[in-house]
Design an enzyme around this catalytic site. Sequence first.
Site, mmCIF file in Angstrom:
data_model
loop_
_atom_site.group_PDB
_atom_site.id
_atom_site.type_symbol
_atom_site.label_atom_id
_atom_site.label_comp_id
_atom_site.label_asym_id
_atom_site.label_seq_id
_atom_site.Cartn_x
_atom_site.Cartn_y
_atom_site.Cartn_z
ATOM 1 C CG ASN A 1 -1.329 6.962 -6.245
ATOM 2 O OD1 ASN A 1 -0.866 8.089 -6.153
ATOM 3 N ND2 ASN A 1 -0.804 5.910 -5.659
ATOM 4 C CB ALA B 1 -8.533 8.650 -2.626
ATOM 5 N N GLY C 1 -4.486 4.678 -3.213
ATOM 6 C CA GLY C 1 -3.494 5.296 -2.338
ATOM 7 C C GLY C 1 -2.403 4.364 -1.868
ATOM 8 C CB THR C 2 -1.234 1.134 -2.210
ATOM 9 O OG1 THR C 2 -0.078 0.390 -1.785
ATOM 10 C CG2 THR C 2 -1.804 0.523 -3.476
ATOM 11 C CB SER C 3 3.902 3.279 -3.198
ATOM 12 O OG SER C 3 4.190 2.431 -2.083
ATOM 13 C CG HIS D 1 0.560 -3.778 7.108
ATOM 14 N ND1 HIS D 1 0.730 -2.799 6.163
ATOM 15 C CD2 HIS D 1 1.132 -4.884 6.592
ATOM 16 C CE1 HIS D 1 1.391 -3.304 5.124
ATOM 17 N NE2 HIS D 1 1.635 -4.562 5.353
ATOM 18 C CD GLN E 1 -0.604 -1.889 1.281
ATOM 19 O OE1 GLN E 1 0.611 -2.027 1.254
ATOM 20 N NE2 GLN E 1 -1.268 -1.256 0.321
ATOM 21 C CB CYS F 1 -2.790 -14.263 21.310
ATOM 22 S SG CYS F 1 -1.817 -15.748 21.614
HETATM 23 N N1 APR Z 1 -5.156 10.002 -2.532
HETATM 24 C C1 APR Z 1 -4.711 8.843 -3.104
HETATM 25 N N2 APR Z 1 -3.411 8.458 -3.094
HETATM 26 C C2 APR Z 1 -2.522 9.284 -2.500
HETATM 27 C C3 APR Z 1 -2.904 10.512 -1.904
HETATM 28 C C4 APR Z 1 -4.293 10.857 -1.934
HETATM 29 N N3 APR Z 1 -4.746 11.982 -1.389
HETATM 30 N N4 APR Z 1 -1.781 11.117 -1.405
HETATM 31 C C5 APR Z 1 -0.735 10.284 -1.687
HETATM 32 N N5 APR Z 1 -1.182 9.192 -2.349
HETATM 33 C C6 APR Z 1 -0.417 8.037 -2.839
HETATM 34 C C7 APR Z 1 1.057 8.308 -3.139
HETATM 35 O O1 APR Z 1 1.218 8.789 -4.459
HETATM 36 C C8 APR Z 1 1.673 6.919 -2.966
HETATM 37 O O2 APR Z 1 1.627 6.186 -4.185
HETATM 38 O O3 APR Z 1 -0.405 7.069 -1.811
HETATM 39 C C9 APR Z 1 0.750 6.244 -1.944
HETATM 40 C C10 APR Z 1 1.342 6.063 -0.550
HETATM 41 O O4 APR Z 1 2.401 5.166 -0.669
HETATM 42 P P1 APR Z 1 3.194 4.658 0.631
HETATM 43 O O5 APR Z 1 3.514 5.804 1.485
HETATM 44 O O6 APR Z 1 4.300 3.807 0.129
HETATM 45 O O7 APR Z 1 2.099 3.801 1.408
HETATM 46 P P2 APR Z 1 1.664 2.287 1.240
HETATM 47 O O8 APR Z 1 1.590 1.873 -0.193
HETATM 48 O O9 APR Z 1 0.452 2.104 2.053
HETATM 49 O O10 APR Z 1 2.882 1.526 1.958
HETATM 50 C C11 APR Z 1 2.761 0.177 2.225
HETATM 51 O O11 APR Z 1 4.688 0.185 3.636
HETATM 52 O O12 APR Z 1 6.037 1.118 5.179
HETATM 53 C C12 APR Z 1 5.063 0.195 4.995
HETATM 54 O O13 APR Z 1 3.647 -0.594 6.691
HETATM 55 C C13 APR Z 1 3.824 0.468 5.811
HETATM 56 O O14 APR Z 1 1.552 -0.131 5.212
HETATM 57 C C14 APR Z 1 2.721 0.513 4.756
HETATM 58 C C15 APR Z 1 3.334 -0.185 3.572
#
Ligand code: APR
Length: 283
Positions: free
Chosen positions: A245, A263, A219-221, A150, A132, A158
């Site tokens: 995470n 991570a 590392g994604t929420s 993304h 992402q 394009c």
């Molecule tokens: N290692 C692993 N995970 C981590 C670390 C780390 N060092 N630090 C933080 N995190 C986790 C957090 O706990 C959280 O769950 O990474 C996650 C980040 O979440 P978001 O900030 O919501 O990012 P993401 O899931 O990529 O968001 C998705 O939302 O706003 C849009 O376009 C944007 O691509 C993004 C999308």
Amino acid sequence: MALGGGMTPPFARPGGAAVTSPSSLEQELEKAARIIHASAYTIALVGAGISVESGVPPFRGPGGLWTKHGEPPMDGYQRFLADPRAWWADILSRQGEHSEFIKALSEAKPNAAHQAMADLEKLGFLKHIITQNIDNLHQEAGSVAITEIHGNRLKLRCIACNTRWPLGEFATDEIPPRCPHCQGIIKTDTVMFGEPIPLDALESCQRESRLCDCMLLVGTSAVVYPAAEFPVIAFRRGAKLIEINPMETPLSDVSAAVLRAPAGEIMPNLVERLKELSGAGAG
Ligand code: APR
């Protein structure tokens, strides 16, 4: 725990895998390594968290850009389409002005987690990365099989035929620049709020999610769609989810293993354990 928009996961399992003590982190690492080792097709869904240790802030949670500044307006793409010439004139006039995020992106280098994912691909354990992130750090770490849902900050695209070019390959004396193939309008490859995900990227993500029998959630929420749908597709087809995470997410309860650690700290251990399991470490 609600998945974006208040939905509760239709497959939640009671008594999720909350992990705290170091020993149980060791146990979860062992579980994760054995699942990946036994897997025929492991992929990864990656979010902003993987680049936090490279100095790029996440969006949500502690230190998140949206947490600090609030979410941006959701109609960025509609405003672009309304007057692409003005949009291009604006970004060209502000060249050199870097927001906190853009500055962090331009200075970021791959960290140990990006490197570990490139190693897992080279060792044959990781078949594909759905990221992402727009930061290009997977490529800089040596990963090859990647879908950037993304977009990529170093590319142009394009909007009609989805052809992409490296940034800087287009003269911007004529704005908006036009596609040499279809005369479509060219914009940055990064997907704006309100912009549909390019079909080629979306189809690649759905295909990989259907193919996998194991998905790493790094590392994604897991609250932003359509990316948050991919673990659901995989889980429903019997794939095992492995969460990496430091914080809990809506998918923690249904993950077969949870590495509750940054991570960059834990993924090199995962690579080493997999090398041992496959005798690759035995030289
Ligand atoms: N290692 C692993 N995970 C981590 C670390 C780390 N060092 N630090 C933080 N995190 C986790 C957090 O706990 C959280 O769950 O990474 C996650 C980040 O979440 P978001 O900030 O919501 O990012 P993401 O899931 O990529 O968001 C998705 O939302 O706003 C849009 O376009 C944007 O691509 C993004 C999308």
